[in-house]
Design an enzyme around this catalytic site. Structure first.
Site, mmCIF file in Angstrom:
data_model
loop_
_atom_site.group_PDB
_atom_site.id
_atom_site.type_symbol
_atom_site.label_atom_id
_atom_site.label_comp_id
_atom_site.label_asym_id
_atom_site.label_seq_id
_atom_site.Cartn_x
_atom_site.Cartn_y
_atom_site.Cartn_z
ATOM 1 N N GLY A 1 35.899 39.056 41.988
ATOM 2 C CA GLY A 1 34.639 39.269 42.685
ATOM 3 C C GLY A 1 33.387 39.372 41.828
ATOM 4 C CG MET B 1 40.852 33.290 44.498
ATOM 5 S SD MET B 1 40.974 32.694 46.207
ATOM 6 C CE MET B 1 42.683 32.146 46.267
ATOM 7 C CB VAL C 1 36.510 33.352 46.587
ATOM 8 C CG1 VAL C 1 36.984 31.914 46.428
ATOM 9 C CG2 VAL C 1 37.627 34.332 46.312
ATOM 10 C CB CYS C 2 35.452 34.463 41.070
ATOM 11 S SG CYS C 2 35.063 36.228 41.032
ATOM 12 N NE ARG C 3 43.010 37.304 37.507
ATOM 13 C CZ ARG C 3 43.272 38.579 37.225
ATOM 14 N NH1 ARG C 3 42.279 39.439 37.043
ATOM 15 N NH2 ARG C 3 44.520 38.986 37.132
#
Length: 110
Positions: free
Chosen positions: A65, A89, A61-63
């Site tokens: 995708g 996220m 996961v990141c902010r």
């Protein structure tokens, strides 16, 4: 060349006991993260590759995708079972999944 589509999972479908790899930067992590997540910024992944389990699915996961998609592709190329958390996220927060901070203050996704 044909590339297989990148496996993705909805934020709401990530198991609470699953391995969640958060590849955001330190300031993003500090603002708010999933409680069970392991933090390895994308820029440190190659050096810290040994911290990623090879014996279970890795939910990346990141902010939103984008970075996590790149990391998931890299992990798959290394032979790991990795999936990108679709929407990152921001989707995690929209799905009502819990967020925490290490300092105990209010958690947000930045």
């Amino acid at each position: 060349m044909n590339f297989a589509p990148l496996p993705e999972v909805q934020a709401a479908a990530v198991p609470s006991d699953g391995f969640l790899l958060d590849v955001r930067e330190d300031d993003e992590w500090a603002a708010g993260h999933a409680e069970q997540a392991v933090h390895i910024p994308m820029s440190e992944l190659v050096a810290r590759f040994g911290e990623v389990p090879a014996d279970q699915r890795v939910h990346v996961v990141c902010r939103v995708g984008g970075r996590s998609a790149q990391v998931a592709q890299y992990l798959i190329a290394q032979g790991l079972d990795a999936v990108n958390v679709d929407g990152g996220m921001l989707a995690w927060e929209r799905a009502g999944r819990p967020l925490v901070t290490d300092h105990g203050g209010p958690a947000v996704v930045v």
